[in-house]
Each structure stands twice: as C-alpha cells, then as structure tokens.
Design an enzyme around this catalytic site. Structure first.
Site, PDB file in Angstrom:
ATOM      1  N   SER A  80       0.852  -1.190   0.000  1.00 30.41           N
ATOM      2  CA  SER A  80       0.000   0.000   0.000  1.00 30.41           C
ATOM      3  C   SER A  80       0.887   1.238   0.000  1.00 30.41           C
ATOM      4  O   SER A  80       1.647   1.466   0.952  1.00 30.41           O
ATOM      5  CB  SER A  80      -0.894   0.019   1.242  1.00 30.41           C
ATOM      6  OG  SER A  80      -1.393   1.333   1.426  1.00 30.41           O
ATOM      7  N   HIS A 131      -1.340  -1.290  -4.100  1.00 30.63           N
ATOM      8  CA  HIS A 131      -2.604  -0.940  -3.446  1.00 30.63           C
ATOM      9  C   HIS A 131      -2.629   0.567  -3.185  1.00 30.63           C
ATOM     10  O   HIS A 131      -1.673   1.122  -2.644  1.00 30.63           O
ATOM     11  CB  HIS A 131      -2.696  -1.721  -2.134  1.00 30.63           C
ATOM     12  CG  HIS A 131      -3.990  -1.598  -1.412  1.00 30.63           C
ATOM     13  ND1 HIS A 131      -5.113  -2.332  -1.735  1.00 30.63           N
ATOM     14  CD2 HIS A 131      -4.349  -0.825  -0.353  1.00 30.63           C
ATOM     15  CE1 HIS A 131      -6.100  -2.020  -0.907  1.00 30.63           C
ATOM     16  NE2 HIS A 131      -5.663  -1.104  -0.053  1.00 30.63           N
ATOM     17  N   ASP A 173      -4.785   3.580  -1.426  1.00 28.05           N
ATOM     18  CA  ASP A 173      -5.839   3.880  -0.460  1.00 28.05           C
ATOM     19  C   ASP A 173      -6.376   5.293  -0.661  1.00 28.05           C
ATOM     20  O   ASP A 173      -5.683   6.276  -0.409  1.00 28.05           O
ATOM     21  CB  ASP A 173      -5.293   3.735   0.963  1.00 28.05           C
ATOM     22  CG  ASP A 173      -5.113   2.276   1.341  1.00 28.05           C
ATOM     23  OD1 ASP A 173      -6.093   1.514   1.207  1.00 28.05           O
ATOM     24  OD2 ASP A 173      -4.000   1.887   1.738  1.00 28.05           O
ATOM     25  N   MET A 216      -8.954   8.087   0.434  1.00 33.26           N
ATOM     26  CA  MET A 216      -9.784   8.505   1.575  1.00 33.26           C
ATOM     27  C   MET A 216     -10.209   9.956   1.384  1.00 33.26           C
ATOM     28  O   MET A 216      -9.407  10.780   0.929  1.00 33.26           O
ATOM     29  CB  MET A 216      -8.990   8.371   2.875  1.00 33.26           C
ATOM     30  CG  MET A 216      -8.375   6.991   3.075  1.00 33.26           C
ATOM     31  SD  MET A 216      -7.562   6.837   4.675  1.00 33.26           S
ATOM     32  CE  MET A 216      -6.722   5.273   4.476  1.00 33.26           C
ATOM     33  N   HIS A 229      -8.511   1.221  -3.556  1.00 34.22           N
ATOM     34  CA  HIS A 229      -9.426   0.960  -2.448  1.00 34.22           C
ATOM     35  C   HIS A 229     -10.119   2.267  -2.086  1.00 34.22           C
ATOM     36  O   HIS A 229      -9.505   3.157  -1.498  1.00 34.22           O
ATOM     37  CB  HIS A 229      -8.590   0.406  -1.274  1.00 34.22           C
ATOM     38  CG  HIS A 229      -9.372   0.141  -0.034  1.00 34.22           C
ATOM     39  ND1 HIS A 229      -8.762  -0.172   1.164  1.00 34.22           N
ATOM     40  CD2 HIS A 229     -10.702   0.131   0.219  1.00 34.22           C
ATOM     41  CE1 HIS A 229      -9.693  -0.353   2.090  1.00 34.22           C
ATOM     42  NE2 HIS A 229     -10.869  -0.164   1.542  1.00 34.22           N
ATOM     43  N   MET A 283     -12.290   4.552  -0.047  1.00 33.88           N
ATOM     44  CA  MET A 283     -12.903   4.781   1.264  1.00 33.88           C
ATOM     45  C   MET A 283     -13.490   6.183   1.221  1.00 33.88           C
ATOM     46  O   MET A 283     -12.994   7.116   1.850  1.00 33.88           O
ATOM     47  CB  MET A 283     -11.842   4.633   2.374  1.00 33.88           C
ATOM     48  CG  MET A 283     -11.414   3.184   2.582  1.00 33.88           C
ATOM     49  SD  MET A 283      -9.825   3.027   3.420  1.00 33.88           S
ATOM     50  CE  MET A 283      -8.720   3.168   2.025  1.00 33.88           C
ATOM     51  N   MET A 292     -11.182  -6.503   5.586  1.00 38.93           N
ATOM     52  CA  MET A 292     -10.406  -5.528   6.356  1.00 38.93           C
ATOM     53  C   MET A 292     -10.001  -6.136   7.703  1.00 38.93           C
ATOM     54  O   MET A 292     -10.848  -6.650   8.444  1.00 38.93           O
ATOM     55  CB  MET A 292     -11.232  -4.265   6.614  1.00 38.93           C
ATOM     56  CG  MET A 292     -11.592  -3.448   5.382  1.00 38.93           C
ATOM     57  SD  MET A 292     -10.182  -2.853   4.438  1.00 38.93           S
ATOM     58  CE  MET A 292      -9.283  -1.885   5.654  1.00 38.93           C
ATOM     59  N   PHE A 319      -6.456   4.662   8.447  1.00 44.45           N
ATOM     60  CA  PHE A 319      -5.031   4.984   8.603  1.00 44.45           C
ATOM     61  C   PHE A 319      -4.167   3.764   8.341  1.00 44.45           C
ATOM     62  O   PHE A 319      -4.584   2.637   8.623  1.00 44.45           O
ATOM     63  CB  PHE A 319      -4.753   5.512  10.018  1.00 44.45           C
ATOM     64  CG  PHE A 319      -5.505   6.776  10.323  1.00 44.45           C
ATOM     65  CD1 PHE A 319      -4.984   8.019   9.959  1.00 44.45           C
ATOM     66  CD2 PHE A 319      -6.760   6.722  10.918  1.00 44.45           C
ATOM     67  CE1 PHE A 319      -5.696   9.184  10.204  1.00 44.45           C
ATOM     68  CE2 PHE A 319      -7.487   7.889  11.165  1.00 44.45           C
ATOM     69  CZ  PHE A 319      -6.956   9.119  10.806  1.00 44.45           C
ATOM     70  N   GLY A 320      -2.970   4.018   7.840  1.00 43.88           N
ATOM     71  CA  GLY A 320      -1.973   2.961   7.744  1.00 43.88           C
ATOM     72  C   GLY A 320      -1.346   2.752   9.118  1.00 43.88           C
ATOM     73  O   GLY A 320      -1.520   3.586  10.020  1.00 43.88           O
ATOM     74  N   GLY A 321      -0.645   1.654   9.281  1.00 44.92           N
ATOM     75  CA  GLY A 321       0.123   1.439  10.501  1.00 44.92           C
ATOM     76  C   GLY A 321      -0.661   1.018  11.722  1.00 44.92           C
ATOM     77  O   GLY A 321      -0.154   1.066  12.839  1.00 44.92           O
ATOM     78  N   ASP A 332      -6.483  -6.805   4.091  1.00 46.23           N
ATOM     79  CA  ASP A 332      -5.890  -5.472   4.168  1.00 46.23           C
ATOM     80  C   ASP A 332      -5.894  -4.939   5.596  1.00 46.23           C
ATOM     81  O   ASP A 332      -6.959  -4.771   6.188  1.00 46.23           O
ATOM     82  CB  ASP A 332      -6.712  -4.540   3.247  1.00 46.23           C
ATOM     83  CG  ASP A 332      -6.168  -3.132   3.183  1.00 46.23           C
ATOM     84  OD1 ASP A 332      -5.043  -2.893   3.638  1.00 46.23           O
ATOM     85  OD2 ASP A 332      -6.895  -2.254   2.645  1.00 46.23           O
ATOM     86  N   GLY A 341      -2.569  -4.109   8.696  1.00 47.81           N
ATOM     87  CA  GLY A 341      -1.708  -4.627   9.760  1.00 47.81           C
ATOM     88  C   GLY A 341      -0.964  -5.902   9.421  1.00 47.81           C
ATOM     89  O   GLY A 341      -0.467  -6.583  10.324  1.00 47.81           O
ATOM     90  N   GLY A 368       1.218  -2.160   3.995  1.00 45.54           N
ATOM     91  CA  GLY A 368       1.724  -0.798   3.818  1.00 45.54           C
ATOM     92  C   GLY A 368       2.969  -0.595   4.647  1.00 45.54           C
ATOM     93  O   GLY A 368       4.111  -0.688   4.174  1.00 45.54           O
ATOM     94  N   SER A 369       2.756  -0.342   5.963  1.00 43.91           N
ATOM     95  CA  SER A 369       3.898  -0.122   6.846  1.00 43.91           C
ATOM     96  C   SER A 369       4.774  -1.375   6.946  1.00 43.91           C
ATOM     97  O   SER A 369       5.985  -1.270   7.130  1.00 43.91           O
ATOM     98  CB  SER A 369       3.408   0.309   8.233  1.00 43.91           C
ATOM     99  OG  SER A 369       2.403  -0.575   8.699  1.00 43.91           O
TER     100      SER A 369
END
Ligand code: DX5
Ligand code: ZN
Length: 222
Positions: A10, A35, A37, A39, A68, A70, A139, A145-147, A177, A179, A199-200
C-alpha cells in the site's frame, strides 16, 4: 482451488516525495500489485489520494493498480479512478445506495470490482454482492489509517469467506488489508487470503526485497 499469494504494497506508507522511486523499488522487490488507499475525509477521518495521483502511478508501473475507495460517493468517483488507470476498484457497501449497481458499473467501465468488509461487518451483509464481484476485500483494521494493529479476530471470517468463494462458480479473489507483516502473513494466507496488502509492513522496513522475500518464505513454510 489453490490460491497464489499476491503481495500488494500500500503506497500510503511510501515516501511521497519520492513516489516514483518507491513504486519502482517495490516492483523490483517483487510486488505483484500496488494498493492505493483513497480517503475523502468523510467516510473516514483522513484525506489521501485522488485520481490525479493514480494517473501518475499508472504511468510508472506495469503491475495491477488496486484502488481501495474509502469515500462517500463511489458512484460519482469510481469512473474517474478507472479512467486514471485503476485495474481493480474496491468499494465499501455503506457508501452506495445500491452496491450491486455500483459494482456492475465498475465492471462495465472495464475494471475489476471488489466489495470491502469491515472487521465488524458480517458476511451476510455482502453476500448479495457476490454475483457482481471479482474480489472481496477483508479488512483486518478499521479503515482510515496505515500502521494500525492487525485484528486477528477477523481470521475466522476470512476462512468463512474463502469457503464461500470456493463454492461459487465465478473466480473471486480474497484480499486482506490492514496490519499485515512478516510475522502474521502466513496466518492470513492459511485462513484463505490471497491478495495480501501491506503498507507499513513493507514501506517502513529498510529492504523491501528482503521483506517481501521473507513474507513469501513465511507463506511457503506454512
Ligand atoms: C487502511 C488501509 C490499508 C492500510 C494498510 O485504511 O485500507 O490499506 O493503509 O497499511 P498497513 O499495512 O500499514 O496497515
Ligand atoms: Zn486499503
């Protein structure tokens, strides 16, 4: 059915001052999809990426661009993201009056369609969408949020959705998707996840190739 792992970094966790380099780096490191995101500050309390960025992302990569959404109005904006080059578009069911209609529209515009399932949403809520999807996005964090930390309570629901999609005649992918990192990717894959977003778990590590290699290794060992 034998799911094949697809790793989808991501870009939300990438260094945006060097986005092209970051994309090239994960692609060279073995990423299968990218990916993105999106938002809007309404559906989730964060604002990120619009079609103009997707257009540039599309120009610097050949791998599938997985958008994605959102956002509160996917009916209005999904066409713009497809025009910008999205190969896959995920929507959240609460954001449209008629999710089947929106998903159908995404397909008609030439992209693959996907429905997202938040951690607290039962599968019964999205089953009626199965006739109009190419993928279901499970999900494992609440979007925004990422992370964030992986919610392992979702794993049984991933097993359940895997059984459901294997029973349908259409080829529906299962994406997971939120964590996901080296230490939990095997559990996600074993539960039935196939396209795995991180992502992270990738962009915040020093060596993307090493990280993706370790992710594949963990899955292969499982
Ligand atoms: C959450 C997003 C995720 C997130 C993934 O709203 O949909 O795609 O950015 O990032 P990590 O892997 O850091 O949870
Ligand atoms: Zn996402």
């Amino acid at each position: 059915m034998n799911p094949t792992l697809k790793v989808a970094p991501s870009i939300l966790s990438a260094d945006f001052s060097r986005l092209k380099d970051e994309i090239e780096a994960v692609e060279a490191a073995g990423a299968d999809w990218l990916h993105v995101d999106v938002m809007d500050g309404h559906f989730v309390p964060n604002i990120t990426i619009g079609p103009v960025v997707v257009e540039w992302v599309r120009k610097v990569t050949k791998i599938p661009v997985d958008v994605h959404l959102m956002i509160t109005d996917p009916d209005k904006y999904a066409p713009e993201f497809i025009k910008a080059g999205a190969d896959w578009v995920s929507i959240h069911p609460d954001t449209c009056a008629n999710p089947n209609g929106t998903l159908e529209k995404i397909r008609k515009l030439g992209a693959k369609s996907s429905i997202a399932v938040n951690p607290d949403v039962p599968l019964s809520k999205v089953e009626k969408c199965f006739s109009d999807i190419d993928m279901v996005l499970m999900m494992t964090v609440f979007p925004g949020f990422g992370g964030q930390a992986f919610i392992s309570d979702v794993l049984p629901k991933i097993e359940e959705v895997r059984k459901l999609v294997d029973q349908t005649r259409a080829a529906i992918l299962v994406e997971v998707d939120g964590g996901v990192k080296i230490d939990n990717i095997a559990r996600v894959f074993r539960a039935g996840g196939e396209v795995i977003v991180s992502g992270s778990g990738i962009f915040k590590t020093p060596n993307y190739a090493d990280t993706i290699r370790q992710m594949r290794h963990a899955v292969a060992q499982s």
